[in-house]
Design a protein around this motif. Sequence first.
Motif, PDB file in Angstrom:
ATOM      1  N   LEU A  13       0.828  -1.214   0.000  1.00  0.00           N
ATOM      2  CA  LEU A  13       0.000   0.000   0.000  1.00  0.00           C
ATOM      3  C   LEU A  13       0.861   1.261   0.000  1.00  0.00           C
ATOM      4  N   MET A  14       1.996   1.221   0.690  1.00  0.00           N
ATOM      5  CA  MET A  14       2.895   2.368   0.695  1.00  0.00           C
ATOM      6  C   MET A  14       3.435   2.635  -0.712  1.00  0.00           C
ATOM      7  N   LEU A  15       3.848   1.586  -1.420  1.00  0.00           N
ATOM      8  CA  LEU A  15       4.372   1.763  -2.778  1.00  0.00           C
ATOM      9  C   LEU A  15       3.304   2.256  -3.739  1.00  0.00           C
ATOM     10  N   VAL A  16       2.099   1.735  -3.621  1.00  0.00           N
ATOM     11  CA  VAL A  16       1.003   2.198  -4.475  1.00  0.00           C
ATOM     12  C   VAL A  16       0.714   3.670  -4.218  1.00  0.00           C
ATOM     13  N   SER A  17       0.699   4.062  -2.951  1.00  0.00           N
ATOM     14  CA  SER A  17       0.435   5.457  -2.609  1.00  0.00           C
ATOM     15  C   SER A  17       1.538   6.374  -3.132  1.00  0.00           C
ATOM     16  N   ILE A  18       2.783   5.969  -2.952  1.00  0.00           N
ATOM     17  CA  ILE A  18       3.907   6.781  -3.437  1.00  0.00           C
ATOM     18  C   ILE A  18       3.857   6.888  -4.956  1.00  0.00           C
ATOM     19  N   PHE A  19       3.599   5.797  -5.645  1.00  0.00           N
ATOM     20  CA  PHE A  19       3.573   5.807  -7.110  1.00  0.00           C
ATOM     21  C   PHE A  19       2.468   6.714  -7.642  1.00  0.00           C
ATOM     22  N   THR A  20       1.266   6.607  -7.083  1.00  0.00           N
ATOM     23  CA  THR A  20       0.160   7.403  -7.614  1.00  0.00           C
ATOM     24  C   THR A  20       0.352   8.885  -7.333  1.00  0.00           C
ATOM     25  N   ARG A  21       0.918   9.223  -6.196  1.00  0.00           N
ATOM     26  CA  ARG A  21       1.091  10.650  -5.877  1.00  0.00           C
ATOM     27  C   ARG A  21       2.272  11.270  -6.607  1.00  0.00           C
ATOM     28  N   THR A  22       3.384  10.560  -6.684  1.00  0.00           N
ATOM     29  CA  THR A  22       4.548  11.140  -7.361  1.00  0.00           C
ATOM     30  C   THR A  22       4.352  11.205  -8.868  1.00  0.00           C
ATOM     31  N   SER A  23       3.591  10.267  -9.438  1.00  0.00           N
ATOM     32  CA  SER A  23       3.370  10.329 -10.878  1.00  0.00           C
ATOM     33  C   SER A  23       2.599  11.597 -11.242  1.00  0.00           C
ATOM     34  N   LEU A  24       1.663  11.992 -10.417  1.00  0.00           N
ATOM     35  CA  LEU A  24       0.945  13.238 -10.695  1.00  0.00           C
ATOM     36  C   LEU A  24       1.844  14.455 -10.517  1.00  0.00           C
ATOM     37  N   LEU A  25       2.726  14.410  -9.535  1.00  0.00           N
ATOM     38  CA  LEU A  25       3.617  15.549  -9.317  1.00  0.00           C
ATOM     39  C   LEU A  25       4.676  15.657 -10.407  1.00  0.00           C
ATOM     40  N   LEU A  26       5.217  14.529 -10.837  1.00  0.00           N
ATOM     41  CA  LEU A  26       6.286  14.560 -11.828  1.00  0.00           C
ATOM     42  C   LEU A  26       5.765  14.785 -13.243  1.00  0.00           C
ATOM     43  N   LEU A  27       4.615  14.259 -13.573  1.00  0.00           N
ATOM     44  CA  LEU A  27       4.084  14.375 -14.925  1.00  0.00           C
ATOM     45  C   LEU A  27       2.994  15.430 -15.052  1.00  0.00           C
ATOM     46  N   GLY A  28       2.689  16.122 -13.975  1.00  0.00           N
ATOM     47  CA  GLY A  28       1.582  17.080 -14.000  1.00  0.00           C
ATOM     48  C   GLY A  28       1.788  18.242 -14.946  1.00  0.00           C
ATOM     49  N   SER A  29       3.025  18.697 -15.118  1.00  0.00           N
ATOM     50  CA  SER A  29       3.267  19.839 -15.996  1.00  0.00           C
ATOM     51  C   SER A  29       3.160  19.462 -17.473  1.00  0.00           C
ATOM     52  N   LYS A  30       3.245  18.183 -17.802  1.00  0.00           N
ATOM     53  CA  LYS A  30       3.165  17.763 -19.195  1.00  0.00           C
ATOM     54  C   LYS A  30       1.737  17.635 -19.694  1.00  0.00           C
ATOM     55  N   PRO A  32      -1.712  19.548 -19.394  1.00  0.00           N
ATOM     56  CA  PRO A  32      -2.420  20.726 -18.868  1.00  0.00           C
ATOM     57  C   PRO A  32      -3.848  20.374 -18.429  1.00  0.00           C
ATOM     58  N   ILE A  33      -4.270  20.971 -17.338  1.00  0.00           N
ATOM     59  CA  ILE A  33      -5.614  20.747 -16.808  1.00  0.00           C
ATOM     60  C   ILE A  33      -6.523  21.854 -17.333  1.00  0.00           C
ATOM     61  N   PRO A  34      -7.672  21.510 -17.905  1.00  0.00           N
ATOM     62  CA  PRO A  34      -8.584  22.536 -18.424  1.00  0.00           C
ATOM     63  C   PRO A  34      -9.106  23.441 -17.297  1.00  0.00           C
ATOM     64  N   GLU A  35      -9.506  24.614 -17.668  1.00  0.00           N
ATOM     65  CA  GLU A  35      -9.989  25.597 -16.697  1.00  0.00           C
ATOM     66  C   GLU A  35     -11.256  25.130 -15.987  1.00  0.00           C
ATOM     67  N   THR A  36     -12.107  24.375 -16.688  1.00  0.00           N
ATOM     68  CA  THR A  36     -13.332  23.884 -16.040  1.00  0.00           C
ATOM     69  C   THR A  36     -13.004  22.908 -14.909  1.00  0.00           C
ATOM     70  N   VAL A  37     -11.961  22.101 -15.090  1.00  0.00           N
ATOM     71  CA  VAL A  37     -11.551  21.175 -14.028  1.00  0.00           C
ATOM     72  C   VAL A  37     -11.015  21.964 -12.836  1.00  0.00           C
ATOM     73  N   HIS A  38     -10.272  23.043 -13.101  1.00  0.00           N
ATOM     74  CA  HIS A  38      -9.808  23.911 -12.014  1.00  0.00           C
ATOM     75  C   HIS A  38     -10.992  24.490 -11.244  1.00  0.00           C
ATOM     76  N   GLU A  39     -12.036  24.862 -11.954  1.00  0.00           N
ATOM     77  CA  GLU A  39     -13.227  25.396 -11.287  1.00  0.00           C
ATOM     78  C   GLU A  39     -13.880  24.338 -10.402  1.00  0.00           C
ATOM     79  N   PHE A  40     -13.972  23.105 -10.895  1.00  0.00           N
ATOM     80  CA  PHE A  40     -14.555  22.031 -10.097  1.00  0.00           C
ATOM     81  C   PHE A  40     -13.701  21.723  -8.879  1.00  0.00           C
ATOM     82  N   LEU A  41     -12.383  21.776  -9.027  1.00  0.00           N
ATOM     83  CA  LEU A  41     -11.490  21.451  -7.915  1.00  0.00           C
ATOM     84  C   LEU A  41     -11.531  22.502  -6.803  1.00  0.00           C
ATOM     85  N   ARG A  42     -12.031  23.680  -7.096  1.00  0.00           N
ATOM     86  CA  ARG A  42     -12.173  24.693  -6.041  1.00  0.00           C
ATOM     87  C   ARG A  42     -13.137  24.241  -4.965  1.00  0.00           C
TER      88      ARG A  42
END
Length: 111
Positions: A13-30, A32-42
């Motif tokens: 469970l620790m490895l799964v958690s680390i993998f899912t969170r770091t993949s979003l942090l490392l690949l997040g800039s590649k 782009p998140i649409p503006e509507t998703v940003h609005e929903f995340l507020r």
Amino acid sequence: MSTIDLWIAFFGLMLVSIFTRTSLLLLGSKFPIPETVHEFLRYAPTAALIAIVLPEVLFMKDPVTQLFELNLYSPQIFGAIGGVVGFLFTRSILATIFVGMLFFTLARLVM
């Protein structure tokens, strides 16, 4: 379950958690998140807070059957209503807590 099974589950469970969170942090800039998703995340923190607090306010555990039941006259509901009213009038977190706890305490004394 043996101790080894628990440790395997823990590290898995620790490895799964680390993998899912770091993949979003490392690949997040590649990606782009649409503006509507940003609005929903507020609204995500508010929705999470409501999902955690609302069941505690609305439902009480019956000591005999150990089942949760809806109780509209519980002190928690009066405290929550008082907190909302306090917030609407003052827009202060401290006043919200104070008024909510005041309504909760008065409801416990009366009921």
